[in-house]
Design a protein around this motif. Structure first.
Motif, PDB file in Angstrom:
ATOM      1  N   LEU A 113     -21.765 -20.044 -25.969  1.00 28.24           N
ATOM      2  CA  LEU A 113     -22.736 -20.793 -25.169  1.00 28.24           C
ATOM      3  C   LEU A 113     -23.159 -22.075 -25.876  1.00 28.24           C
ATOM      4  O   LEU A 113     -23.288 -23.139 -25.253  1.00 28.24           O
ATOM      5  CB  LEU A 113     -23.960 -19.918 -24.887  1.00 28.24           C
ATOM      6  CG  LEU A 113     -23.709 -18.693 -24.003  1.00 28.24           C
ATOM      7  CD1 LEU A 113     -24.968 -17.838 -23.907  1.00 28.24           C
ATOM      8  CD2 LEU A 113     -23.249 -19.107 -22.608  1.00 28.24           C
ATOM      9  N   LEU A 152     -20.049 -22.522 -13.546  1.00 26.05           N
ATOM     10  CA  LEU A 152     -18.899 -21.642 -13.694  1.00 26.05           C
ATOM     11  C   LEU A 152     -19.390 -20.213 -13.877  1.00 26.05           C
ATOM     12  O   LEU A 152     -20.277 -19.954 -14.695  1.00 26.05           O
ATOM     13  CB  LEU A 152     -18.041 -22.051 -14.892  1.00 26.05           C
ATOM     14  CG  LEU A 152     -17.303 -23.385 -14.796  1.00 26.05           C
ATOM     15  CD1 LEU A 152     -16.420 -23.578 -16.015  1.00 26.05           C
ATOM     16  CD2 LEU A 152     -16.473 -23.470 -13.525  1.00 26.05           C
ATOM     17  N   HIS A 153     -18.806 -19.298 -13.118  1.00 23.60           N
ATOM     18  CA  HIS A 153     -19.185 -17.899 -13.187  1.00 23.60           C
ATOM     19  C   HIS A 153     -18.190 -17.149 -14.067  1.00 23.60           C
ATOM     20  O   HIS A 153     -16.978 -17.214 -13.848  1.00 23.60           O
ATOM     21  CB  HIS A 153     -19.208 -17.296 -11.784  1.00 23.60           C
ATOM     22  CG  HIS A 153     -20.218 -17.937 -10.875  1.00 23.60           C
ATOM     23  ND1 HIS A 153     -21.510 -17.487 -10.774  1.00 23.60           N
ATOM     24  CD2 HIS A 153     -20.125 -19.015 -10.057  1.00 23.60           C
ATOM     25  CE1 HIS A 153     -22.172 -18.245  -9.912  1.00 23.60           C
ATOM     26  NE2 HIS A 153     -21.355 -19.181  -9.468  1.00 23.60           N
ATOM     27  N   VAL A 154     -18.713 -16.453 -15.066  1.00 21.98           N
ATOM     28  CA  VAL A 154     -17.877 -15.744 -16.032  1.00 21.98           C
ATOM     29  C   VAL A 154     -18.238 -14.261 -16.010  1.00 21.98           C
ATOM     30  O   VAL A 154     -19.401 -13.891 -16.195  1.00 21.98           O
ATOM     31  CB  VAL A 154     -18.056 -16.307 -17.460  1.00 21.98           C
ATOM     32  CG1 VAL A 154     -17.197 -15.528 -18.451  1.00 21.98           C
ATOM     33  CG2 VAL A 154     -17.715 -17.788 -17.490  1.00 21.98           C
ATOM     34  N   LEU A 160     -22.944 -22.244 -17.429  1.00 21.30           N
ATOM     35  CA  LEU A 160     -22.335 -20.927 -17.346  1.00 21.30           C
ATOM     36  C   LEU A 160     -23.305 -19.903 -16.763  1.00 21.30           C
ATOM     37  O   LEU A 160     -24.485 -19.887 -17.096  1.00 21.30           O
ATOM     38  CB  LEU A 160     -21.883 -20.444 -18.722  1.00 21.30           C
ATOM     39  CG  LEU A 160     -20.740 -21.196 -19.395  1.00 21.30           C
ATOM     40  CD1 LEU A 160     -20.345 -20.501 -20.687  1.00 21.30           C
ATOM     41  CD2 LEU A 160     -19.543 -21.303 -18.469  1.00 21.30           C
ATOM     42  N   LEU A 194     -13.580 -25.070 -20.301  1.00 22.49           N
ATOM     43  CA  LEU A 194     -14.173 -23.832 -20.807  1.00 22.49           C
ATOM     44  C   LEU A 194     -13.149 -23.033 -21.596  1.00 22.49           C
ATOM     45  O   LEU A 194     -13.457 -22.491 -22.667  1.00 22.49           O
ATOM     46  CB  LEU A 194     -14.708 -23.007 -19.640  1.00 22.49           C
ATOM     47  CG  LEU A 194     -15.197 -21.593 -19.983  1.00 22.49           C
ATOM     48  CD1 LEU A 194     -16.334 -21.644 -20.988  1.00 22.49           C
ATOM     49  CD2 LEU A 194     -15.615 -20.846 -18.727  1.00 22.49           C
ATOM     50  N   VAL A 233     -20.266 -24.598 -25.721  1.00 22.22           N
ATOM     51  CA  VAL A 233     -20.137 -25.192 -24.393  1.00 22.22           C
ATOM     52  C   VAL A 233     -21.212 -26.250 -24.175  1.00 22.22           C
ATOM     53  O   VAL A 233     -20.940 -27.342 -23.641  1.00 22.22           O
ATOM     54  CB  VAL A 233     -20.220 -24.100 -23.302  1.00 22.22           C
ATOM     55  CG1 VAL A 233     -20.356 -24.724 -21.918  1.00 22.22           C
ATOM     56  CG2 VAL A 233     -18.979 -23.219 -23.350  1.00 22.22           C
TER      57      VAL A 233
END
Length: 298
Positions: free
Chosen positions: A109, A92-94, A121, A286, A112
């Motif tokens: 972090l 997943l790109h945040v 992430l 998330l 997660v």
């Protein structure tokens, strides 16, 4: 259509010259011209207007050029995607802006990793405006914005950070428990530039006007050199969050700005998590972790 055709097109659009692009791509100019014409024939649009001085992109060409950024970014991610997939994890790109607390990120972090071990992430630092574009292009799955984005699929207030004043240790303001705008009257004050935190410049100027004070504003995009900029600009104070002060001005003293009765003086920085709908199961997971980590009241 092949990826190389898009790379050829993008290079011509960047250099605005077929001959210069041919040299950069290490191919002959006639060969490159044929490739461009083949691409135009395939997509059904003229991509360049030919002029005696070179080429200019048409409206269709400009649209394709912008889209190429997304295509190339997705291609560059393939090795990372494969590596993550081989570990049975979903990447997943945040998108993240500057100024968020390091301890909050670290806690997120860690949470997660424990609660959703199937997520990996990847963080992309960018301004609010840049992240909004990345979200629309689906280059990020979740964007952390310093404004509540309009037309978003979903949005959640994550945190509220108080604005304070950073001053040198020998400043008279360093001895105060809190600082009001009145104490800044007549001083040179540095703050985030528009685009770094959307509309902050407008908001700060309006607050100063309402308070009846005059400041000499120095608006800059905060970076690793913010401390040097503050020193060379000879500012008396810097308006920013405590976490930003710790990062950019570690030797300065940070003091919170005094809360005022007038709502227009609420200069706190708010951060929203924003995402596209429909969200995937991993994005939903998330967001559940983020919701538990939220600090909406500062």
């Amino acid at each position: 259509m092949e990826l190389r055709h898009l790379k050829y097109f993008a290079k011509v659009a960047q250099l605005r010259s077929v001959s210069k692009a041919a040299i950069a791509l290490n191919i002959t100019q006639p060969a490159l011209s044929r490739q461009i014409k083949d691409l135009e024939r395939e997509v059904g649009y003229i991509l360049f207007d030919r002029t005696p001085r070179g080429v200019t992109v048409t409206a269709a060409g400009a649209g394709l050029y912008r889209h190429c950024e997304t295509v190339f970014a997705q291609v560059d991610r393939i090795p990372e995607v494969l590596r993550t997939a081989s570990q049975n994890r979903e990447m997943l790109h945040v998108g993240v802006p500057q100024g968020l607390p390091y301890d909050w990120f670290l806690g997120l972090l860690q949470a997660v990793d424990v609660q959703v071990p199937t997520i990996a992430l990847t963080l992309h630092e960018a301004t609010t405006d840049e992240q909004w574009q990345m979200l629309q292009s689906r280059l990020v799955d979740v964007a952390l914005l310093h404004r509540e984005a309009p037309e978003a699929g979903g949005s959640m207030l994550l945190m509220k950070q108080a604005i304070g004043v950073a001053v040198k240790a020998d400043s008279p303001l360093a001895r105060l428990a809190e600082v009001g705008l009145a104490e800044l009257d007549g001083l040179s004050v540095m703050a985030h530039a528009v685009g770094e935190i959307a509309a902050e410049e407008i908001r700060l100027r309006a607050a100063a006007t309402t308070a009846g004070v005059t400041m000499q504003w120095v608006f800059r995009r905060f970076s690793e050199h913010s401390g040097l900029i503050a020193v060379t600009s000879k500012v008396d104070a810097v308006l920013l969050t405590e976490s930003s002060a710790a990062r950019h001005l570690p030797d300065w003293v940070w003091t919170p700005v005094r809360a005022e009765r007038d709502p227009s003086f609420d200069l706190a920085i708010r951060t929203w998590a924003t995402w596209n709908e429909p969200q995937t199961a991993h994005v939903d997971a998330l967001l559940t972790v983020m919701r538990a980590q939220a600090r909406p009241r500062g």
